[in-house]
Design an enzyme around this catalytic site. Sequence first.
Site, PDB file in Angstrom:
ATOM      1  N   GLY A 261      22.100  10.262  45.029  1.00  0.00           N
ATOM      2  CA  GLY A 261      23.145   9.636  44.224  1.00  0.00           C
ATOM      3  C   GLY A 261      24.545  10.113  44.553  1.00  0.00           C
ATOM      4  CD  GLU A 303      14.490  12.701  46.317  1.00  0.00           C
ATOM      5  OE1 GLU A 303      13.291  12.610  46.606  1.00  0.00           O
ATOM      6  OE2 GLU A 303      14.957  12.299  45.225  1.00  0.00           O
ATOM      7  N   GLY A 305      20.743   8.930  49.944  1.00  0.00           N
ATOM      8  CA  GLY A 305      20.436   7.661  50.615  1.00  0.00           C
ATOM      9  C   GLY A 305      21.731   7.047  51.098  1.00  0.00           C
ATOM     10  NE  ARG A 343      25.860  -1.439  46.233  1.00  0.00           N
ATOM     11  CZ  ARG A 343      27.117  -1.041  46.097  1.00  0.00           C
ATOM     12  NH1 ARG A 343      28.048  -1.534  46.878  1.00  0.00           N
ATOM     13  NH2 ARG A 343      27.445  -0.141  45.191  1.00  0.00           N
ATOM     14  CB  CYS A 374      24.824 -23.340  45.507  1.00  0.00           C
ATOM     15  SG  CYS A 374      25.056 -24.296  47.001  1.00  0.00           S
ATOM     16  CD  GLU A 375      25.718 -17.417  40.743  1.00  0.00           C
ATOM     17  OE1 GLU A 375      24.775 -18.073  40.249  1.00  0.00           O
ATOM     18  OE2 GLU A 375      26.618 -16.897  40.062  1.00  0.00           O
TER      19      GLU A 375
HETATM   20  C1  LIG Z   1      17.589   5.788  44.952  1.00  0.00           C
HETATM   21  C2  LIG Z   1      17.158   7.175  44.909  1.00  0.00           C
HETATM   22  C3  LIG Z   1      17.806   8.130  45.695  1.00  0.00           C
HETATM   23  C4  LIG Z   1      19.001   7.833  46.544  1.00  0.00           C
HETATM   24  O1  LIG Z   1      20.100   7.368  45.844  1.00  0.00           O
HETATM   25  P1  LIG Z   1      21.490   7.222  46.621  1.00  0.00           P
HETATM   26  O2  LIG Z   1      22.444   6.765  45.564  1.00  0.00           O
HETATM   27  O3  LIG Z   1      21.295   6.189  47.680  1.00  0.00           O
HETATM   28  O4  LIG Z   1      21.819   8.544  47.202  1.00  0.00           O
HETATM   29  C5  LIG Z   1      17.306   9.419  45.689  1.00  0.00           C
HETATM   30  N1  LIG Z   1      16.233   9.752  44.944  1.00  0.00           N
HETATM   31  C6  LIG Z   1      15.588   8.854  44.161  1.00  0.00           C
HETATM   32  C7  LIG Z   1      14.423   9.282  43.379  1.00  0.00           C
HETATM   33  C8  LIG Z   1      16.035   7.548  44.117  1.00  0.00           C
HETATM   34  O5  LIG Z   1      15.410   6.669  43.328  1.00  0.00           O
END
Ligand SMILES: *Cc1c(COP(=O)(O)O)cnc(C)c1O
Length: 446
Positions: A261, A303, A305, A343, A374-375
């Site tokens: 996150g 983690e 992403g 998004r 079409c939105e």
């Molecule tokens: C989605 C998610 C992430 C990654 O979130 P990001 O905002 O992309 O960094 C990490 N851990 C879990 C469990 C998630 O569901």
Amino acid sequence: MTLLDSLHSLHRAAPMRIDPAVWPVTARVDVDGRLCVGGTPLCDLADQYDTPSYVIDEADFRYRARRYRTALRETRIVYAGKALRTTAVARWAADEGLGVDVCSPGELAVALRAGVDPRRIVVHGNAKTTCELREAARSGVGRIVIDSGTELAMLASQLRAPQDVLVRVTPDVDIHGHAAVTTGVTDQKFGFAIAGGDAETAVRRVLDQPMLNLVGLHFHLGSQVADAEVYAEGIRRTISLMADIRARHGVVLAELNIGGGHAVPYLAGDAELDPAVLADAVDDALDSACGAERYPRPTIVVEPGRALSARAGVTIYRVVSIKRQPGGRTFVAVDGGMGDNPRVALYGARYTVAVANRHPLGPTHPVTVVGRYCEAGDVIARDVALPMDLHPGDLLAVAGTGAYHHSMASTFNMVGRPPVIGVRDGAARVLVRRETTEDLLARDTS
Ligand SMILES: *Cc1c(COP(=O)(O)O)cnc(C)c1O
């Protein structure tokens, strides 16, 4: 215009074009004003692969991964692959020494096909089915993160060999006002609440199952978190829970996964969570919490992403039409939209847009870039400054589209999803091909 004048306007225009905070690390503007990524002009990619296309800068992804490894030396980094899932990207993550998160059988299949060591795969999901759990365990995944009592019982019944698991808890750290999406509080679907004792009960039930080997706890606070202090607070609360577990059950949990996150900027000036700042906050929180509880420091797992893949991606679109409406707003319509970028409609996301095929000389004005679907909510960017002489056929590039674009794309209006083009050192290759109308028709079997 004299040559000197145009040099002056070039000088004015150029720095506007590529803010290094939001564009990929290899983004450059060449002498002809063409925006290049990975050593290749985006307009050449548009000619070769058509538009819209996702362009992914391999060097950017690897650079982000290395920054994490350098900043968080004693921490395990697991790429939350739901942000951008292709076998090539999973391989880059594994090459850089990262593990990979998956949250569906499809994502697991991609990671396995990419050759990721199953022991470095972490399985997530709040509604994993019996079959999914069995298959994940059979493929030898390193961790399954348990998210419900039902799952706990189902998994235990499916196992033939012990499985390392984590229990997902909600430390009730509200990141509201800090971030876009909140999952670390109790009033949402993920995890077991620490407050009230649900987490402790889940832990006890896992410990009662001989086939479940509890190695630690997991929490994930939400997305676009720019303040490292909320992770520190999550750590303090989970270490306190770990100390309670030790007191009641005599087990010392050695792993704490603090989720992802981490915020990335989409516009110039947006906040970002620097991995080095996170590292300091994590370290201080562990020092104080483990010191206070006399608890041995657990291995920390993060983690990220979006923080790894968002800035590696740009989407290229061709301008199809330009319309000035009576209200005074100018709409620039391109050949993609909410199908490749949901998004804006989902979260009101904002993006940086640039002309990619030429110097954007001359005055600019605010326009709204919209898609071809079409939105009415099919918007890519509201009120962005683009040149007044923009015309159909110009190429636009949108920054920060490497996370939750390809992976969240839809086939709304029966428009096939764009290809993912990997670029590196002046070479380009198709990582995922364009989805054709034939692909879409092939699923319609009636
Ligand atoms: C989605 C998610 C992430 C990654 O979130 P990001 O905002 O992309 O960094 C990490 N851990 C879990 C469990 C998630 O569901």
